[in-house]
Design a protein around this motif. Structure first.
Motif, PDB file in Angstrom:
ATOM      1  N   PHE A 109       0.840  -1.188   0.000  1.00  0.00           N
ATOM      2  CA  PHE A 109       0.000   0.000   0.000  1.00  0.00           C
ATOM      3  C   PHE A 109       0.876   1.239   0.000  1.00  0.00           C
ATOM      4  N   ASN A 110       0.409   2.260  -0.667  1.00  0.00           N
ATOM      5  CA  ASN A 110       1.155   3.503  -0.773  1.00  0.00           C
ATOM      6  C   ASN A 110       0.211   4.652  -0.430  1.00  0.00           C
ATOM      7  N   ASP A 111       0.261   5.101   0.803  1.00  0.00           N
ATOM      8  CA  ASP A 111      -0.647   6.154   1.246  1.00  0.00           C
ATOM      9  C   ASP A 111      -0.154   7.513   0.746  1.00  0.00           C
ATOM     10  N   LYS A 112      -1.022   8.205   0.047  1.00  0.00           N
ATOM     11  CA  LYS A 112      -0.688   9.502  -0.521  1.00  0.00           C
ATOM     12  C   LYS A 112      -0.992  10.621   0.465  1.00  0.00           C
ATOM     13  N   SER A 113      -0.201  11.646   0.402  1.00  0.00           N
ATOM     14  CA  SER A 113      -0.415  12.805   1.253  1.00  0.00           C
ATOM     15  C   SER A 113      -1.681  13.552   0.839  1.00  0.00           C
ATOM     16  N   LEU A 114      -2.323  14.181   1.815  1.00  0.00           N
ATOM     17  CA  LEU A 114      -3.463  15.046   1.528  1.00  0.00           C
ATOM     18  C   LEU A 114      -3.025  16.368   0.917  1.00  0.00           C
ATOM     19  N   SER A 115      -1.738  16.667   1.045  1.00  0.00           N
ATOM     20  CA  SER A 115      -1.201  17.926   0.549  1.00  0.00           C
ATOM     21  C   SER A 115      -0.989  17.874  -0.963  1.00  0.00           C
ATOM     22  N   LYS A 116      -1.269  18.969  -1.621  1.00  0.00           N
ATOM     23  CA  LYS A 116      -1.041  19.075  -3.062  1.00  0.00           C
ATOM     24  C   LYS A 116       0.295  19.756  -3.367  1.00  0.00           C
ATOM     25  N   GLU A 117       1.012  20.120  -2.292  1.00  0.00           N
ATOM     26  CA  GLU A 117       2.225  20.903  -2.473  1.00  0.00           C
ATOM     27  C   GLU A 117       3.479  20.051  -2.599  1.00  0.00           C
ATOM     28  N   THR A 118       3.410  18.791  -2.163  1.00  0.00           N
ATOM     29  CA  THR A 118       4.594  17.942  -2.184  1.00  0.00           C
ATOM     30  C   THR A 118       4.290  16.637  -2.909  1.00  0.00           C
ATOM     31  N   GLU A 119       5.354  15.939  -3.320  1.00  0.00           N
ATOM     32  CA  GLU A 119       5.171  14.707  -4.086  1.00  0.00           C
ATOM     33  C   GLU A 119       5.868  13.506  -3.457  1.00  0.00           C
ATOM     34  N   ASP A 120       7.142  13.642  -3.118  1.00  0.00           N
ATOM     35  CA  ASP A 120       7.935  12.493  -2.677  1.00  0.00           C
ATOM     36  C   ASP A 120       8.018  12.441  -1.157  1.00  0.00           C
ATOM     37  N   GLU A 121       6.882  12.135  -0.522  1.00  0.00           N
ATOM     38  CA  GLU A 121       6.872  12.067   0.927  1.00  0.00           C
ATOM     39  C   GLU A 121       7.483  10.756   1.410  1.00  0.00           C
ATOM     40  N   GLY A 122       8.158  10.833   2.536  1.00  0.00           N
ATOM     41  CA  GLY A 122       8.673   9.624   3.172  1.00  0.00           C
ATOM     42  C   GLY A 122       7.924   9.372   4.473  1.00  0.00           C
ATOM     43  N   ALA A 123       8.492   8.524   5.335  1.00  0.00           N
ATOM     44  CA  ALA A 123       7.881   8.232   6.627  1.00  0.00           C
ATOM     45  C   ALA A 123       8.973   7.985   7.652  1.00  0.00           C
ATOM     46  N   PHE A 124       8.705   8.406   8.894  1.00  0.00           N
ATOM     47  CA  PHE A 124       9.659   8.208   9.979  1.00  0.00           C
ATOM     48  C   PHE A 124       9.383   6.932  10.773  1.00  0.00           C
ATOM     49  N   PHE A 125       8.114   6.495  10.831  1.00  0.00           N
ATOM     50  CA  PHE A 125       7.835   5.345  11.688  1.00  0.00           C
ATOM     51  C   PHE A 125       6.556   4.634  11.244  1.00  0.00           C
ATOM     52  N   ILE A 126       6.450   3.370  11.623  1.00  0.00           N
ATOM     53  CA  ILE A 126       5.195   2.628  11.628  1.00  0.00           C
ATOM     54  C   ILE A 126       5.132   1.931  12.980  1.00  0.00           C
ATOM     55  N   ASN A 127       3.925   1.899  13.556  1.00  0.00           N
ATOM     56  CA  ASN A 127       3.815   1.409  14.922  1.00  0.00           C
ATOM     57  C   ASN A 127       2.470   0.705  15.103  1.00  0.00           C
ATOM     58  N   THR A 128       2.412  -0.216  16.064  1.00  0.00           N
ATOM     59  CA  THR A 128       1.144  -0.814  16.456  1.00  0.00           C
ATOM     60  C   THR A 128       0.896  -0.492  17.920  1.00  0.00           C
ATOM     61  N   SER A 129      -0.374  -0.177  18.248  1.00  0.00           N
ATOM     62  CA  SER A 129      -0.716   0.177  19.619  1.00  0.00           C
ATOM     63  C   SER A 129      -2.206  -0.050  19.821  1.00  0.00           C
ATOM     64  N   ASP A 130      -2.560  -0.876  20.811  1.00  0.00           N
ATOM     65  CA  ASP A 130      -3.952  -1.152  21.151  1.00  0.00           C
ATOM     66  C   ASP A 130      -4.772  -1.528  19.917  1.00  0.00           C
ATOM     67  N   LYS A 131      -4.240  -2.459  19.134  1.00  0.00           N
ATOM     68  CA  LYS A 131      -4.881  -3.011  17.933  1.00  0.00           C
ATOM     69  C   LYS A 131      -4.922  -2.046  16.749  1.00  0.00           C
ATOM     70  N   TYR A 132      -4.353  -0.849  16.908  1.00  0.00           N
ATOM     71  CA  TYR A 132      -4.246   0.097  15.805  1.00  0.00           C
ATOM     72  C   TYR A 132      -2.912  -0.070  15.089  1.00  0.00           C
ATOM     73  N   VAL A 133      -2.910   0.202  13.803  1.00  0.00           N
ATOM     74  CA  VAL A 133      -1.678   0.392  13.045  1.00  0.00           C
ATOM     75  C   VAL A 133      -1.577   1.885  12.744  1.00  0.00           C
ATOM     76  N   LEU A 134      -0.418   2.477  13.016  1.00  0.00           N
ATOM     77  CA  LEU A 134      -0.226   3.905  12.815  1.00  0.00           C
ATOM     78  C   LEU A 134       1.077   4.146  12.062  1.00  0.00           C
ATOM     79  N   HIS A 135       1.062   5.078  11.151  1.00  0.00           N
ATOM     80  CA  HIS A 135       2.325   5.514  10.545  1.00  0.00           C
ATOM     81  C   HIS A 135       2.197   6.973  10.122  1.00  0.00           C
ATOM     82  N   ASP A 136       3.328   7.595   9.919  1.00  0.00           N
ATOM     83  CA  ASP A 136       3.322   9.002   9.522  1.00  0.00           C
ATOM     84  C   ASP A 136       3.581   9.137   8.030  1.00  0.00           C
TER      85      ASP A 136
END
Length: 274
Positions: free
Chosen positions: A12-39
């Motif tokens: 999966f490749n989650d796209k940014s909501l921003s229209k100003e940038t294109e090549d976004e990266g990510a600092f972390f992916i985490n699981t907590s209380d049955k949630y999956v979270l990433h930036d």
């Protein structure tokens, strides 16, 4: 995402909501209380430095996505609320988010003297049912002693600061039963009681000029340390995972890691405890 029954891989490749940038990266992916979270690290926009938090509870649930000011360093879920740590060039913040409405609720500054920041997603962890703990280090001048902060989850205010000994730079925190375990990247582990009074410590091998510490995980009784070489070694050995007994600090076992090609960074997850 890898299905643990079939082994099938779903990309999966989650796209940014921003229209100003294109090549976004990510600092972390985490699981907590049955949630999956990433930036999503959006970066600089007309509104300043910005990140986005993506989260979902299971494969059937629609992903939620919310814009937050600053870079998102880590996030945890406690009592059905999401708490994120963000930072910009000078400041750090903790933000609470209601996943039912996908809206920011509260935001509070973390006292950092414009030099304290956090280095790792695992530096932000639940301390108890009402409190978070956060390890911060002087990443600007490298002169101020490192600290562990206790943050109230209701008010988001920092209610306690514990100064670390000189040279101890915590990057990962973990609560194991009634003890708080903190790992310094330069090869030292310290144990604290529930009042954050130091109880004991031990040293571990954290690499040298040819090998670098890449990751640390905890079981119930052991700590696992991943060391990766800068270059591929003999017999395609990329690095090693060494386990240490948490009670004695003694080395238990070392497992070499082999690969068919070079990897810049190595991470691992502990699938079950000892």
């Amino acid at each position: 995402m890898i299905n643990n029954k079939t082994g099938r891989i779903k990309k999966f490749n989650d796209k940014s909501l921003s229209k100003e940038t294109e090549d976004e990266g990510a600092f972390f992916i985490n699981t907590s209380d049955k949630y999956v979270l990433h930036d999503i690290n959006v970066g600089y926009t007309d509104s300043g430095l910005q990140g986005e938090l993506v989260y979902w509870k299971d494969d059937k649930q629609k992903k939620n996505q919310i814009k937050l000011d600053g870079e998102i360093v880590s996030a945890q879920v406690l009592d059905n609320k999401i708490y994120a740590i963000t930072s910009d060039e000078e400041n750090m913040f903790i933000i609470s988010i209601d996943p039912k409405t996908n809206k920011q609720e509260k935001k509070a500054s973390i006292p950092n003297k414009t030099v304290y920041f956090t280095d790792d997603k695992d530096a932000f962890q639940p301390f108890d049912e009402k409190t978070f703990m956060l390890a911060i280090n002087d990443n600007v001048n490298e002169k101020e002693p490192s600290k562990i902060l206790l943050i109230d989850k209701e008010t988001l205010k920092t209610k306690k600061e514990v100064v670390m000994e000189n040279g101890f730079i915590p990057t990962k925190l973990k609560r194991i039963n009634d003890e708080i375990v903190a790992v310094s990247y330069n090869g030292k582990v310290s144990f604290f009681d529930e009042n954050l009074n130091k109880k004991k410590s031990f040293k571990f091998y954290a690499g040298n000029s040819e090998k670098l510490l890449n990751d640390v995980k905890f079981g119930d009784s052991n700590m696992y340390v991943l060391i990766k070489g800068f270059d591929m070694q003999k017999e395609n050995v990329l690095g090693e995972i060494t386990s240490y007994d948490l009670k004695s600090g003694k080395k238990v076992n070392t497992t070499p890691l082999k690969a068919k090609k070079e990897w810049e960074i190595a991470r691992f997850e502990l699938l079950h405890n000892e």
